[in-house]
Motif scaffolding. Structure first.
Motif, mmCIF file in Angstrom:
data_model
loop_
_atom_site.group_PDB
_atom_site.id
_atom_site.type_symbol
_atom_site.label_atom_id
_atom_site.label_comp_id
_atom_site.label_asym_id
_atom_site.label_seq_id
_atom_site.Cartn_x
_atom_site.Cartn_y
_atom_site.Cartn_z
ATOM 1 N N MET A 1 8.653 -132.114 2.697
ATOM 2 C CA MET A 1 9.914 -132.833 2.572
ATOM 3 C C MET A 1 10.629 -132.475 1.264
ATOM 4 O O MET A 1 11.823 -132.261 1.248
ATOM 5 N N ARG A 2 9.856 -132.429 0.182
ATOM 6 C CA ARG A 2 10.430 -132.128 -1.124
ATOM 7 C C ARG A 2 10.940 -130.683 -1.176
ATOM 8 O O ARG A 2 11.975 -130.398 -1.769
ATOM 9 N N LEU A 3 10.211 -129.760 -0.546
ATOM 10 C CA LEU A 3 10.607 -128.364 -0.507
ATOM 11 C C LEU A 3 11.916 -128.201 0.278
ATOM 12 O O LEU A 3 12.798 -127.454 -0.122
ATOM 13 N N ALA A 5 14.323 -130.476 0.634
ATOM 14 C CA ALA A 5 15.420 -131.031 -0.167
ATOM 15 C C ALA A 5 15.817 -130.062 -1.282
ATOM 16 O O ALA A 5 17.004 -129.861 -1.554
ATOM 17 N N THR A 6 14.836 -129.443 -1.918
ATOM 18 C CA THR A 6 15.116 -128.472 -2.970
ATOM 19 C C THR A 6 15.851 -127.268 -2.405
ATOM 20 O O THR A 6 16.820 -126.772 -2.996
#
Length: 144
Positions: A1-3, A5-6
């Protein structure tokens, strides 16, 4: 998820940066001319589009005539109701050029450049020119 968004933020930064760079580049390629008059505004928006034989400062004298001329003169008017009208003004139309007298319309540009052409067209048509666009011969040559 974080990847994800980045990655999305990175794509947005690249796209927005490219768009801003393109906007700045195009604005730097446009020569702005103070051609508009102080005439009272008329309803709608009116563009005066002129095609000149200007070749980036070179003098065109194959026929002995000095200075630049406009062979194509068009008026684009967007009425308040939303309809748009594009009218070609023949270069040989006889008009009264302010301060010069009766001449062909394209002589206004030769006498006083864009400001006198705008003033002459406004006087002739009764419309206030809101925007002036000029395409010189060298601009057409670069596109081709």
């Amino acid at each position: 998820m974080r990847l994800g968004a980045t990655l999305l933020v990175l794509v947005l930064v690249v796209v927005l940066g490219w768009g801003a760079g393109l906007l700045l580049w195009t604005q730097s390629r446009i020569e702005h001319v103070d051609a508009l008059s102080e005439a009272a505004n008329t309803p709608g928006t009116t563009y005066l589009i002129a095609g000149s034989d200007s070749r980036g400062g070179e003098t065109v004298d194959s026929d002995g005539t000095e200075g630049a001329r406009t062979d194509t003169i068009m008026l684009l008017h967007k009425a308040p109701g939303g309809n748009s009208y594009l009218i070609s003004l023949p270069r040989d139309t006889l008009v009264d050029i302010p301060g010069k007298g009766g001449y062909k319309l394209n002589a206004a540009y030769a006498f006083g450049g864009a400001p006198l052409l705008v003033e002459t067209v406004e006087q002739f048509t009764g419309l206030t020119v809101d925007h002036y666009v000029e395409v010189g011969f060298d601009g057409v040559a670069q596109v081709v």
